[in-house]
Write an enzyme that holds these catalytic residues in place. Structure first.
Site, PDB file in Angstrom:
ATOM      1  N   GLY A  44       6.749  -7.167  -1.749  1.00  0.00           N
ATOM      2  CA  GLY A  44       6.574  -8.576  -1.421  1.00  0.00           C
ATOM      3  C   GLY A  44       6.905  -9.462  -2.599  1.00  0.00           C
ATOM      4  N   GLN A  79      -2.721  -6.378  -6.734  1.00  0.00           N
ATOM      5  CA  GLN A  79      -2.585  -4.936  -6.505  1.00  0.00           C
ATOM      6  C   GLN A  79      -3.219  -4.204  -7.675  1.00  0.00           C
ATOM      7  OE1 GLN A  79      -1.656  -3.656  -3.788  1.00  0.00           O
ATOM      8  NE2 GLN A  79       0.049  -4.751  -2.835  1.00  0.00           N
ATOM      9  N   ASP A 128       3.717  -5.423  10.967  1.00  0.00           N
ATOM     10  CA  ASP A 128       2.497  -4.936  10.299  1.00  0.00           C
ATOM     11  C   ASP A 128       1.293  -5.659  10.870  1.00  0.00           C
ATOM     12  OD1 ASP A 128       0.783  -3.681   8.564  1.00  0.00           O
ATOM     13  OD2 ASP A 128       1.346  -4.885   6.823  1.00  0.00           O
ATOM     14  N   THR A 143      -5.095  -1.559  26.074  1.00  0.00           N
ATOM     15  CA  THR A 143      -4.610  -2.789  25.433  1.00  0.00           C
ATOM     16  C   THR A 143      -3.629  -2.459  24.310  1.00  0.00           C
ATOM     17  OG1 THR A 143      -6.662  -3.891  26.004  1.00  0.00           O
ATOM     18  CG2 THR A 143      -5.398  -4.873  24.231  1.00  0.00           C
ATOM     19  N   LYS A 202      -1.349  -3.923  12.360  1.00  0.00           N
ATOM     20  CA  LYS A 202      -2.533  -3.037  12.278  1.00  0.00           C
ATOM     21  C   LYS A 202      -3.377  -3.110  13.557  1.00  0.00           C
ATOM     22  CE  LYS A 202      -2.789  -3.196   7.228  1.00  0.00           C
ATOM     23  NZ  LYS A 202      -1.771  -4.212   6.906  1.00  0.00           N
TER      24      LYS A 202
END
Ligand code: C5P
Length: 234
Positions: free
Chosen positions: A208, A188, A63, A72, A65
């Protein structure tokens, strides 16, 4: 999509060191087979650890992003594909998505687009120079991801129904913000239980703190897998 309930659970290894990640993975044992590595662990030896997880038969979601010039992005995607990762996130900019999709060809890596970061509201978009509301920009970028051939999207569970209608059936929806009934939500803002998220159309759930910070992470993971499995029986 026919996935075993256990395959749908991705545990976010949001810990500071490879040693902590190793301890957690050992405690989880066979209850979990899919792990997400983000900035925190990735920049602390986590990419080598990702390779070890893959070698031990796990699936890995990187992850990171990505967003840069196409050349690149493509070279970065090739390196991540060589790790044997299953998922990689990129920001949903057309150049970036094109480069990532082309560069993952021939590998098992699948590209997930992040449409608009969930910490952004309409005022944040305006401050960044966009003349779109969040739902408008999410829909626009989801449609672009679909047309470019991106493999899936990261989205909140409450967006899953709307996005499912917009994307190709083969695209996957990967959903964080999952909280077992009664669990603390932390930072959250919009959360759903595992079963509700699957019913809303999520294919994979990223979890998580409800597992990583649990007194018994393995029991917490098993409870989530059982909740997912309950949706298969209905
Ligand atoms: O601890 P918790 O279950 O909230 O962790 C969710 C994971 O999903 C974290 O690694 C977080 O960075 C990630 N994530 C998220 N919201 C997004 C994208 C990723 O919570 N929109």
């Amino acid at each position: 999509m026919t996935l075993d309930p256990r395959e749908r659970l991705i545990v976010a290894l949001d810990v500071a060191s490879v040693a902590e990640a190793q301890t957690l993975v050992k405690r989880l044992g066979a209850s979990v087979g899919f792990y997400k590595i983000g900035y925190q662990l990735g920049f602390a030896g986590g990419l080598e650890f990702a390779q070890a997880l893959v070698d031990a038969g796990n699936q890995v979601f990187i992850d990171m992003k990505l967003h840069d010039i196409g050349h690149t992005v493509a070279r970065g995607v090739e390196s991540i594909a060589r790790l044997g990762a299953t998922f990689l996130t990129v920001h949903a900019y057309p150049q970036t998505m094109h480069a990532a999709v082309e560069a993952r060809a021939g590998s098992k890596l699948r590209i997930l687009a992040v449409t608009v970061l969930t910490s952004y509201d309409d005022a944040d978009l305006a401050a960044a120079g966009y003349d779109f509301t969040v739902p408008e920009l999410v829909a626009e970028r989801a449609a672009q991801a679909r047309d470019i051939g991106v493999d899936g999207l990261v989205c909140a569970a409450e967006e899953a129904v709307r996005l499912r209608a917009l994307i190709r059936p083969s695209m996957v929806l990967v959903t964080p913000g999952i909280r077992p009934a009664g669990a603390a939500t932390g930072d959250q803002k919009r959360v759903m239980t595992p079963a509700a998220a699957i019913r809303a159309g999520a294919d994979y759930l990223v979890v998580g703190r409800p597992i990583v910070a649990a007194a018994d992470p393995k029991a917490a993971a098993e409870a989530i897998v059982a909740d997912i499995a309950a949706t298969h029986q209905n």
